[in-house]
Design an enzyme around this catalytic site. Structure first.
Site, PDB file in Angstrom:
ATOM      1  N   HIS A  64      66.730  67.757  14.163  1.00 59.32           N
ATOM      2  CA  HIS A  64      67.068  66.333  14.114  1.00 59.32           C
ATOM      3  C   HIS A  64      66.872  65.739  15.497  1.00 59.32           C
ATOM      4  O   HIS A  64      66.784  66.464  16.479  1.00 59.32           O
ATOM      5  CB  HIS A  64      68.497  66.108  13.607  1.00 59.32           C
ATOM      6  CG  HIS A  64      69.537  66.881  14.350  1.00 59.32           C
ATOM      7  ND1 HIS A  64      69.705  68.246  14.180  1.00 59.32           N
ATOM      8  CD2 HIS A  64      70.451  66.508  15.265  1.00 59.32           C
ATOM      9  CE1 HIS A  64      70.685  68.661  14.970  1.00 59.32           C
ATOM     10  NE2 HIS A  64      71.155  67.626  15.641  1.00 59.32           N
ATOM     11  N   GLY A  65      66.809  64.435  15.532  1.00 58.18           N
ATOM     12  CA  GLY A  65      66.489  63.748  16.774  1.00 58.18           C
ATOM     13  C   GLY A  65      67.672  63.660  17.721  1.00 58.18           C
ATOM     14  O   GLY A  65      68.799  64.016  17.386  1.00 58.18           O
TER      15      GLY A  65
END
Length: 146
Positions: A64-65
Site C-alpha cells: 500500500h502507498g
C-alpha cells in the site's frame, strides 16, 4: 449505491509477476485500472515497501502507498493477485499480493478484515486451492460487508 471495495475484476487468480516489485506493480495496476488510484499511488507503494516490508505472514503481502500519497487515492479499493509459485518477498514466500487503497483511513478496517481471513490457515488453504477468480472472490466477498 456504494461501490464495493473488492470487485471481481480486481481479483487475479494467476498473477504474472515473478518478483516482489513486479507483484507490487501488478496489484497497483489493478487499482489504477479500477479508477481507485492515480499512478503516483503505485509509485508510493514502492516507497512504503523500501522503508518497511508489507509481508504479513501466511503467504500474504499487503502493498500500500505512503501517507504522502493520500491525495492520489480516488476511492477505497482492494486488489488481490494470487501466484501459483511463491514470490520471494524480502526472503518470505508470498502467494497473495493484496493492494489496498483507503480513503479517510478506511483501509484500516479493510486491513483488519483481510488479516482475519489470512490468520486462519484453513481459509488461506481454501484461497490457494480455489479454482477460479470467482471462487477466490466468493471467499473474500465479506470484506465488502459494511
Amino acid at each position: 449505491m456504494t461501490q464495493s471495495i473488492l470487485e471481481p475484476k480486481n481479483v487475479v487468480a494467476a498473477g504474472a509477476a515473478t518478483t516482489r516489485d513486479e507483484a507490487i506493480r501488478e496489484a497497483g495496476a489493478l487499482l489504477v485500472a479500477a479508477g481507485a488510484v492515480k499512478q503516483e499511488y503505485v509509485d508510493s507503494m514502492f516507497e512504503r515497501e523500501n522503508s518497511v516490508s508489507t509481508y504479513m505472514g501466511n503467504f500474504l503481502a499487503i502493498p500500500h502507498g505512503t501517507n504522502d500519497a493520500k491525495e492520489s487515492i480516488v476511492r477505497s479499493a482492494l486488489s488481490l493477485v494470487r501466484y501459483a509459485e511463491p514470490i520471494d518477498w524480502d526472503g518470505q514466500p508470498v502467494k497473495f499480493a493484496v493492494g489496498i487503497a483507503g480513503l479517510n483511513n478506511e483501509h484500516l478496517e479493510i486491513l483488519s478484515k483481510i488479516a482475519i481471513v489470512f490468520s486462519d490457515e484453513d481459509e488461506v488453504q481454501k484461497l490457494i486451492d480455489a479454482g477460479s477468480q470467482d471462487e477466490i472472490f466468493a471467499l473474500l466477498e465479506e470484506v465488502n460487508a459494511e
